[in-house]
Design an enzyme around this catalytic site. Structure first.
Site, PDB file in Angstrom:
ATOM      1  CD  GLU A  12     -51.727  10.740   6.721  1.00 35.69           C
ATOM      2  OE1 GLU A  12     -52.062  11.039   5.556  1.00 35.69           O
ATOM      3  OE2 GLU A  12     -50.587  10.960   7.162  1.00 35.69           O
TER       4      GLU A  12
ATOM      5  CD  GLU B  92     -47.882   9.296   3.367  1.00 35.15           C
ATOM      6  OE1 GLU B  92     -47.465  10.127   2.536  1.00 35.15           O
ATOM      7  OE2 GLU B  92     -49.056   8.889   3.374  1.00 35.15           O
TER       8      GLU B  92
HETATM    9  C1  GLA Z   1     -50.165  11.944   3.096  1.00 35.20           C
HETATM   10  C2  GLA Z   1     -49.383  12.632   4.193  1.00 35.20           C
HETATM   11  C3  GLA Z   1     -50.122  13.742   4.861  1.00 35.20           C
HETATM   12  C4  GLA Z   1     -50.930  14.541   3.881  1.00 35.20           C
HETATM   13  C5  GLA Z   1     -51.850  13.623   3.137  1.00 35.20           C
HETATM   14  C6  GLA Z   1     -52.740  14.350   2.159  1.00 35.20           C
HETATM   15  O1  GLA Z   1     -50.793  10.802   3.487  1.00 35.20           O
HETATM   16  O2  GLA Z   1     -48.905  11.750   5.171  1.00 35.20           O
HETATM   17  O3  GLA Z   1     -49.191  14.564   5.524  1.00 35.20           O
HETATM   18  O4  GLA Z   1     -50.081  15.178   2.994  1.00 35.20           O
HETATM   19  O5  GLA Z   1     -51.084  12.712   2.402  1.00 35.20           O
HETATM   20  O6  GLA Z   1     -53.622  13.493   1.513  1.00 35.20           O
END
Ligand code: GLA
Ligand code: ZN
Length: 675
Positions: free
Chosen positions: A306, A151
């Protein structure tokens, strides 16, 4: 370049480094992964402290062992570079890696995603570890894809970044006079004499020079993309030719994702919709639009990297996903063109900030949990429909969504500083197309617009050089254009266009925007239909927020305003130009207006809908295609079971029963031979 797979990926972020002292747990994880139909996990996202506990001392064996054990069970690995969080020794020895904020304060060690992307020390350390990872594990047959960092986001205002910004500006503008003129610095006597005087925007310094803000944001994207390239380069130097992805975030405003995506082989993103906050159909439109953005970034299948198997722990209320929502959300990604739906995360942390974040395996650790059972069910469905892997989503309509334009528009102090409702406006268009079962692309101003039949320009504030000409030729050749208020106002450096707006398209649209009225939150106006209008629309609709006052220059008015001193002024206009048609919506009309209006426009066009009958409320219809096959995917995000509208032509069933009522959150997939 795509990753090696003939199946839809199912799995998620897995952090075994937190459990190395519990071999029994690692064994159980493998068993449960297999049982739940998980075929891929992401490893190493936050493992730097374990991979390189001291500077230059590398410990990869634990990771190699886990990759071996996963591989034995047919589970592939998406291998991350660890730059998303740095080990403590790195920050201590090289304080320049710590970010400086806009108020020029350097941060202390802590949290993550907070590194200076310019810092030579950070670049050197990431290059070393990425190279070593690629050398050691990049050729393992179980590894299929690189997950670069995590991210990417944020910005750094340290002296190194300031210097890089000045160099970037010098390359762009060549002379300081040119920069002064493009930035309009004569205003308030802020003229620069040299590039060395330029500082990044700051609440303590220059926050309102909009062109500076805009170029700073562009620089942040360029610097992030450069860092991303640097990370990929190290992986290549380590001898790995595997494709790369980076996980992006929902309509994140800190980066121009169209530019970031150019560096990637595959786009992936992390989705955390707030289900059950409003009607599921509304959440599904928002989530679906973001899937479509992610697919459009490269115009090919992407990954849902994710998603939470149940509730997150960081939203204001940690709402459990209701039964069936996990499957529906995962399948929505697939419907919109993903080749995999993965979770964050496989096993719930024992401590620290995400210990209550939902996971496939929770603290209890058993297989008999509701969530684990739903994950298993999702795994089975993904196996049943694996033939969708690699199929494409093609769209006849596109919505122009350009990050530079959004940055400039939302930063400018203008007709409504209380909020322009841009995202909602995008959604109004989006849901109207989707309610007709149409696939939708999101395109920035550099995209090839000519391949579409209909182009929507909602609040397209900035017209970049050459864009108006390309839209003109799109309409001339028979395209349908729907533009709205607050479009074509400013150029690439946020200088207002002179001589009338929408710049370059006044003749195409047959109107000129004269003035724009900002409305208070409690104010409304109305769209009143003109008698006998060409669309045969007969009811009036509410509008809010912004009312553009346009004069007709050849267009006809199909609606006019119902209130205020501009009662009777045009509110919806149409102009024919070349072989096409250009519509102009003058105000932020209610959803129902867009739905009724767009349905009529589509029905008068050559755009084909997958079904001609009215689509029941909440039913999503999305189409994926291969050369031979067309897959029509139905998902019910409505409040009650629905009957599916019939399709034209013969169809086979891939999943579910199209003749039965489709339950809430249910799924049906049919396929048709295209030949
Ligand atoms: C983000 C991060 C993860 C985790 C999630 C939790 O997407 O990439 O490492 O922290 O949020 O929702
Ligand atoms: Zn910096």
């Amino acid at each position: 370049m795509h990753f090696r797979t003939d199946k839809l990926l199912h799995g998620g972020d897995y952090n075994p480094e937190q459990w190395l002292d519990r071999p029994d747990i690692l064994e159980k994880d493998l068993e449960m992964l297999e049982q739940s139909g998980c075929n891929a996990v992401t490893l190493g996202v936050f493992s730097w402290a374990m991979l390189e506990p001291e500077e230059g001392a590398f410990h990869f064996q634990w990771l190699a062992d886990i990759i071996d054990r996963l591989y034995e069970r047919g589970i592939s690995v998406i291998l991350a570079t660890p730059s998303g969080a740095r080990p403590r020794w790195l920050a201590e020895r090289y304080p320049q890696v710590l970010r400086v904020d806009a108020e020029r304060r350097r941060s202390l060690f802590g949290i993550r995603h907070n590194h200076c992307y310019t810092s030579p020390a950070y670049r050197e350390k990431t290059a070393i570890i990425n190279r070593k990872l690629a050398e050691t594990l990049g050729k393992h047959p179980g590894v299929i894809l690189w997950h670069i960092s995590n991210e990417y986001g944020g910005e750094c205002h340290c002296p190194l970044c300031q210097e890089a910004f000045r160099t970037w500006l010098k390359n762009k503008y060549k002379t300081i006079d040119n920069l002064n003129s493009r930035w309009c610095t004569m205003f308030w006597s802020h003229t620069y004499q040299s590039f060395d005087q330029i500082e990044s925007p700051s609440p303590m310094g220059e926050p309102y020079l909009h062109a500076l803000n805009l170029d700073w944001k562009r620089f942040v994207t360029a610097q992030t993309a450069d860092f991303l390239r640097h990370e990929i380069q190290a992986v290549r130097e380590g001898g790995s030719e595997l494709p790369v992805t980076a996980n992006l975030m929902h309509f994140y405003k800190g980066l121009d994702y169209f530019k970031i995506a150019r560096e990637l082989d595959i786009v992936s993103w992390d989705t955390y919709p707030t289900w059950h906050k409003e009607a599921a159909a509304e959440t599904a439109y928002d989530n679906g639009m973001c899937h479509d953005l992610m697919r459009s970034l490269k115009g090919k299948p992407f990954l849902q990297m994710e998603s939470c198997p149940t509730s997150t722990n960081w939203q204001s209320v940690s709402k459990l996903k209701r039964p069936g929502v996990l499957l529906a959300q995962s399948l929505q990604a697939i419907a919109h063109g993903a080749d995999g739906a993965l979770y964050f995360q496989i096993r719930q942390n024992r401590g620290a900030s995400e210990k209550f974040h939902g996971a496939v395996i929770d603290h209890y650790g058993g297989k008999d949990t509701r969530v684990f059972q739903e994950v298993c069910h999702t795994g089975r469905v993904l196996q049943d429909i694996h033939e969708l892997t690699g199929s494409q989503v093609t769209s006849q309509v596109a919505i122009v969504y350009d990050q530079d334009s959004q940055w400039a528009m939302e930063d400018s102090q203008g007709p409504r500083n209380k909020g322009l409702h841009y995202h909602e406006t995008l959604l109004k268009f989006y849901r109207s197309f989707r309610k007709l079962g149409l696939n939708v692309d999101l395109a920035d101003m550099d995209c090839d617009i000519q391949k579409y039949k209909l182009l929507a320009l909602p609040m397209c504030y900035m017209f970049k050089e050459g864009f108006a000409e390309r839209v003109r030729s799109f309409v001339k050749q028979g395209g349908i254009l729907i533009a709205t208020y607050w479009s074509g106002i400013a150029d690439d450096t946020d200088r207002c266009y002179l001589g009338g707006v929408p710049y370059g398209l006044m003749d195409v649209l047959g109107i000129r925007s004269m003035e724009i009225d900002g409305l208070y939150d409690w104010e409304e106006n109305r769209f009143v239909p003109a008698d006998g209008n060409a669309l045969k629309m007969s009811r009036s609709y509410m509008c809010r927020n912004l009312c553009d006052l346009v004069e007709l220059r050849g267009a006809e008015a199909l609606f006019t305003y119902g209130e205020d001193f501009y009662k009777g002024y045009p509110a919806l206009t149409r102009n024919s130009y070349g072989r096409g048609n250009a519509w102009y919506v003058a105000s932020d009309a209610e959803n129902k207006f867009y739905e009724d209006f767009i349905e009529r426009v589509i029905d008068q066009s050559s755009i084909q809908r997958p079904v001609m009958e009215r689509i029941p409320e909440g039913l999503e219809i999305t189409t994926r295609e291969t050369e031979r096959m067309r897959y029509i995917i139905y998902q019910n995000f409505g409040a009650k079971p629905v009957l599916l509208p019939p399709v034209q032509g013969d169809a086979e069933t891939l999943y579910g029963d199209p003749a039965e009522e489709l339950s809430v959150y249910g799924l049906v997939i049919i396929k048709q031979n295209k030949q």
